[in-house]
Design a protein around this motif. Sequence first.
Motif, PDB file in Angstrom:
ATOM      1  N   PHE A   1       0.825  -1.206   0.000  1.00 33.52           N
ATOM      2  CA  PHE A   1       0.000   0.000   0.000  1.00 33.52           C
ATOM      3  C   PHE A   1       0.860   1.256   0.000  1.00 33.52           C
TER       4      PHE A   1
ATOM      5  N   LEU B   1       4.031   3.549  -0.460  1.00 32.54           N
ATOM      6  CA  LEU B   1       5.210   3.501  -1.312  1.00 32.54           C
ATOM      7  C   LEU B   1       6.437   3.850  -0.475  1.00 32.54           C
TER       8      LEU B   1
ATOM      9  N   ARG C   1       0.444   2.732  -3.432  1.00 32.21           N
ATOM     10  CA  ARG C   1       0.462   1.918  -4.633  1.00 32.21           C
ATOM     11  C   ARG C   1      -0.768   2.153  -5.521  1.00 32.21           C
ATOM     12  N   PRO C   2      -1.992   2.162  -4.926  1.00 34.02           N
ATOM     13  CA  PRO C   2      -3.144   2.464  -5.792  1.00 34.02           C
ATOM     14  C   PRO C   2      -2.990   3.817  -6.496  1.00 34.02           C
TER      15      PRO C   2
ATOM     16  N   LEU D   1      -0.186   5.293  -7.370  1.00 30.87           N
ATOM     17  CA  LEU D   1       0.804   5.136  -8.447  1.00 30.87           C
ATOM     18  C   LEU D   1       0.138   4.539  -9.679  1.00 30.87           C
ATOM     19  N   HIS D   2      -0.696   3.526  -9.448  1.00 30.83           N
ATOM     20  CA  HIS D   2      -1.384   2.893 -10.575  1.00 30.83           C
ATOM     21  C   HIS D   2      -2.337   3.871 -11.246  1.00 30.83           C
TER      22      HIS D   2
ATOM     23  N   ARG E   1      -2.078   7.165 -11.387  1.00 32.29           N
ATOM     24  CA  ARG E   1      -1.314   8.122 -12.187  1.00 32.29           C
ATOM     25  C   ARG E   1      -0.812   7.485 -13.472  1.00 32.29           C
ATOM     26  N   ALA E   2      -0.369   6.229 -13.372  1.00 31.98           N
ATOM     27  CA  ALA E   2       0.172   5.551 -14.550  1.00 31.98           C
ATOM     28  C   ALA E   2      -0.911   5.314 -15.600  1.00 31.98           C
TER      29      ALA E   2
ATOM     30  N   VAL F   1      -1.342  -3.766 -14.808  1.00 32.22           N
ATOM     31  CA  VAL F   1      -2.381  -2.978 -14.155  1.00 32.22           C
ATOM     32  C   VAL F   1      -3.660  -3.125 -14.975  1.00 32.22           C
TER      33      VAL F   1
END
Lengths: 532, 318
Positions: A120, A122, B170-171, B173-174, B176-177, B190
Amino acid sequence: MDRSDRPPAVEMRGIVKRFPGVLANDHIHFAVHAGEIHALLGENGAGKSTLMNILSGLYRPDAGEIWICPRGQTQPRRVDIRSPRDAINLGIGMVHQHFMLVPTLTVAENVILGLKDPRFLLRMRHVEEKIKQLSRQYHLQVDPSAYIWQLSVGEQQRVEIIKLLYRGAEVLILDEPTAVLTPQEAEELGRTLRRMAEEGKAIIFITHKLDEVIVFSDRVTVLRAGRNIATLDTARTDKAELARLMVGREVLFRVEKPAGVVCTNGEPPVLEVIQVEALNDRGLPALQGVSLEVCSGEIVGIAGVAGNGQRELAEVVTGLRPVTRGRVLVRGQDLTNQPPLRFIEAGVSHIPGDRLGMGLAGNLPVSDNLVMKAYRREPIANGPFLSRRAVLSFAQKLIQAFQIVTPTASVPVRTLSGGNLQKTILAREITASRDFASDHRRVLVAIHPTRGLDVGATEAVHRTLLEQRAQGAAILLISEDLEELLALADRIAVMYEGCIMGVVDATSANIEQLGLMMAGETHMTKETADRL
Amino acid sequence: MDVVLLISILTITIRAGTSLLYATIGEILTERSGILNLGVEGMMIMGAVSAFAAAFHTGSVWAGVATAIVVGGSLALIHAFLTITLRADQTVSGLALTIFGSGLASFLGQRLGPGGQPLVGQVGPRFEKIALPLLSDIPFLGDALFRQDVLVYGMYLLVPLAWFILYKTRPGLHLRAVGESPHTADAMGVNVPGLRYFYTVLGGMLVGLGGAHLSLAYTPGWTENLTSGRGWIAIALVIFATWDPARAVVGALLFGGVNAIQFRLQAAGTTIPAAFLNMLPYAFTVIVLVLITWWEAFRKRVGAPAALGVPYMREEVT
């Protein structure tokens, strides 16, 4: 290495993939072992990328099986790869030709994209530490906290490789990895690949360059028209045999080029670029004081890694990009910052790099594309009207003269093959510059004229350029293919960061020297300048 | 200027900015995933009318809030289906959603009152102001910041949460990607359509919630055209904020602030026509938006997600 007692790391059996109207892969069998560098050789459209996109989970095969044998196991098992995630979980990763990186994210963020860990939060420090360790182990120099958009193409490629290693890939696929690199960077990449193979990884690299196959690979598989033609040990083959297998017939490596007549008769150059400066699309300096002359009957090649100002230079000498300083002269006329039409009327023709984007209107018929530079004048223009009959007869004439293969003149031009698209552009441009420039002193600006073309079409384009040169055209040839430049050009100018690093005589130039200049080695310019 | 007046202006500023900020954060999340949803105005007004109707009939403001969230999310789901699954043009679909939402809200406002009568003029439950213990005793700021309704406090939590998720998890980051480079995200495993659906619907829910704040707290009740273009302002604020939740606060406060001052002027009985004053917050927002965006474009790369508005297909031959 004895690989006979172990099953291949990956084996693809009877792979079939159809796209609308094309059989891209026709029952291909392909196997790669751990510890080897395996080249996948073939012309454009031979099915190399399709095959590897299937292995990396981007495409689904219509038929066929994939078997893998992970490190430390002796029994291969059949796998079903439904997505890139499946592939990477099986240890298969691919570096695509167009990099799969998000420019606005950092190196470390790109590396962990799509991973389950971190779950979760980073925690980037930990990730960056691991990246640094990998880059030490494989000599892949890169700063984990840099943003992708700040990196050079070579660095981005290293990020791609690190990304795969970070995921524990055992089978690494690289799609035309050297296309974007300088010769020196390519050599460095070769060493990295070797290091990875020595660690027991299986390396597959897709290419259509014979030299790379010979230098880098242990084994080579040749594809032609979607079929596996042969798999050979590289040590037991040579370029000529590979070329024959790839194309299906004997290939001549040298284009016969008659000696040039370079500005001998004291004529002024046909194209003169004097201390030109220009901005790129993002408003940053792209050309920083470029000076260049092209004479009648001469081909001047522009070498350089993509993005060093070549595109902007081509646009400046065709009137498509404003010049912020300096002058552009065609046949002695000052055309600086004049509209493109003035350039066309002065006899400048343009073979753009992006054929369907800039060179042709894809949905319009072949005939309309052919008259795009002739419709303003009689007989095609009939007052404010177009004479349909004249359009068709004009098109027919060009189709015959340039041997354009098309069912009729009225099919949409986008349905033609790459080679015929390029012939269509050449036909229009050469005819137009002939019409506008009454004498032989015309200008031809060609950008990557053979990129993506098969060997036959490449030969045809080369022949046309040399014919034009013989007739006295001044040709500016921008290409990333050094072999092509060495074969065609009389002089080669190397561009780096918007400057010309030096101009060398093509007969005395060699790839290493050009490569150093492409990488921005300035002292080379002094030497070459002294020699010239 | 006296302190009481300043406090009252700041209080109204925050209240006026809240609904806008919910909608802006919602649209930021949606656009970050690469989906442009111009249906904000439609979703917001539907959120407002459904929230008030539900609260009116059940007597519970929370039922109103829940309804607004469901309605906003459902409308966004239509947009998601059209643009992600069917790859319809995002601009056209969004505009259609706004027209549809505005028309339907107006119709429902005529029918959802007691016994099928209009809702207009009805008085229903509303969110009352709650003074937070201790915090509201802070001199000057305490009154303005911490004597507000629950949805304002919710917004205080939402903004840092959205920012944190977007940049530190992490969510995020995904997300944005997916908006920047769906091909890359897809190749990295993803789920591009899945995330786009999720954030489009989540964005719609937040927009609906913004509408609920209008009809349950800011100006309790239902009148025709209650949102009066706030959905469009939210879309403008997304650009102003360069798709960053933290910067959206500034934009929302700016709009709310001009709104509050304009209210004050009207209350003070100025001779300037009311229609002109009503226009001010919108004009001001647009002008500031233009200036800021210009300045940003000169200073650095403008931050629109690179794949915004572009449908994604995996086997597309590029």
